[in-house]
Design an enzyme around this catalytic site. Sequence first.
Site, PDB file in Angstrom:
ATOM      1  CG  ASP A 124       5.048  -4.850   3.953  1.00 38.71           C
ATOM      2  OD1 ASP A 124       5.134  -5.938   4.536  1.00 38.71           O
ATOM      3  OD2 ASP A 124       5.710  -4.564   2.931  1.00 38.71           O
ATOM      4  N   PRO A 149      11.203   0.135   1.235  1.00 36.77           N
ATOM      5  CG  PRO A 149      12.400  -1.130  -0.336  1.00 36.77           C
ATOM      6  CD  PRO A 149      11.664  -1.250   0.974  1.00 36.77           C
ATOM      7  CE  LYS A 201       4.400  -5.805   0.213  1.00 34.86           C
ATOM      8  NZ  LYS A 201       5.834  -5.680   0.618  1.00 34.86           N
ATOM      9  CB  CYS A 222       8.109 -11.233   4.143  1.00 36.14           C
ATOM     10  SG  CYS A 222       9.327 -10.299   5.070  1.00 36.14           S
TER      11      CYS A 222
END
Length: 452
Positions: free
Chosen positions: A342, A278, A281, A395
Amino acid sequence: MRGGGDAGAYCAPARDGTVEPAGSHVLDTQALASVTVGRVAGGENLNRALAGLWQEHPLLTAQQRGAITDLCYGTLRFGLRLQAVLDALLAKKLSDPALRWLLLVTLYQLEHTRAAPYAIVDHAVRCVARLGTPQAGGLVNAVLRNFLRRRAALLAKADQSDVGRFSYPQWWIDKVRAQLPQHYALVLHAGNLHPPYTLRVNARRMQRSDYLALLEREGIVGVPVGVSGVRLARALPVGRLPGFAEGIVSVQDAAAQFAAPLLEVEPGMRVLDACAAPGGKTTHLLELADLDLTALDHDAARLDRVRENLERLKLKARLLVGNAADPASWWDGEPYQRILADVPCSASGVVRRHPDIKWLRRPADIKQFAVQQERLVDGLWKTLASGGKFLYTTCSIFEEENCMQLSRFLARHADARTLTLHGFQSRDGTPDGLLLPDNEHDGFFYALLQKI
Ligand SMILES: C[S@@+](CC[C@H](N)C(=O)[O-])C[C@H]1O[C@@H](n2cnc3c(N)ncnc32)[C@H](O)[C@@H]1O
């Protein structure tokens, strides 16, 4: 009682779908939480299951929703341990799965909330009647009272198995133990804690010290973390965060706040945030410098959230819907000086924020994520300028998605070299770039590469 609200405001539907006023909203939250936990155990993502529940029961108050959400999170977080306890309490398997979910939610309440035990048990017995199985009320009453009587012994027995002790699937425990032998118990424990609630102060708008002073004036307790983070003593709805609407702060975990500074962006650089939504970063990068930044995501609806965040923070980026693994379908051919990847991952480093993944992930999923990540990074690498930097992050704490992914990448790409990650240190006995979840931040992995 936690999450208390208006008694009688709304009642959970019976199995036949009828709705009638309830004597106690606690009864409803327990019943609706158990239905939701059952849906997650059946394969549905928790956010979707809750969204579906709010649609089915539009009259639930914000307080009731909060109470149901708390019960679901807690039950899913500790549910595998509680299941071990429940199995020890039951002489034979329950024929009705709805009863199992209700008992799990109730055991969670008895073990982890401060509500009066007799009231919790009483409500559970009344819930059974609403679930359409009043004959099971005696069993539920006996099981729960037995738990209260023999609690210490039952928990000690649960501690004898890995699943009962840690409350994760056995394959997950085995993997963490094998990959992080010095740290596995702490890592598994950290995944069962309430996550820290961390803000990022927008460096363009305010210094962190000034924001800390602002919080103090508002009576909100916060401490500095990392370069521009502030960890609050307790979570607050964003509407109550000073300066949130004005774009002075964003909510972002301290581990995620490492990404943008690691890329060492400079004004005017051409930057690609390849899996942007969203936009946590993306916006951080733009807070650090004026960039020619493209935010790419394959999910158009999620990209809308990037747009909203950019608007709130008064920042600008080019938004693009596209598959990062297939640059031919969206890339204009001009190389990027910086790329942030990411990538989608198992989220094993943020399980405390998404306890449903303990129930939803299967061992084979990890391999599938690794394959998907490999396609993404190989596609994106083509778009990086010579001398440009590429930050890979997940993550996840699983090596298949992290250091193994990195070594395979380096073996495939002779024009790639790794750069030192300035600003953070992995713990002893863990691969470079791996941040283990703790009281300060989530579990993350970073690898910084350069095209030579
Ligand atoms: C971990 S999230 C990114 C979080 C984001 N970077 C942030 O900090 O707010 C991964 C994102 O990758 C996107 N994604 C997954 N597969 C993709 C693909 N093939 N191409 C582009 N985006 C993809 C997902 O929609 C998701 O938004």
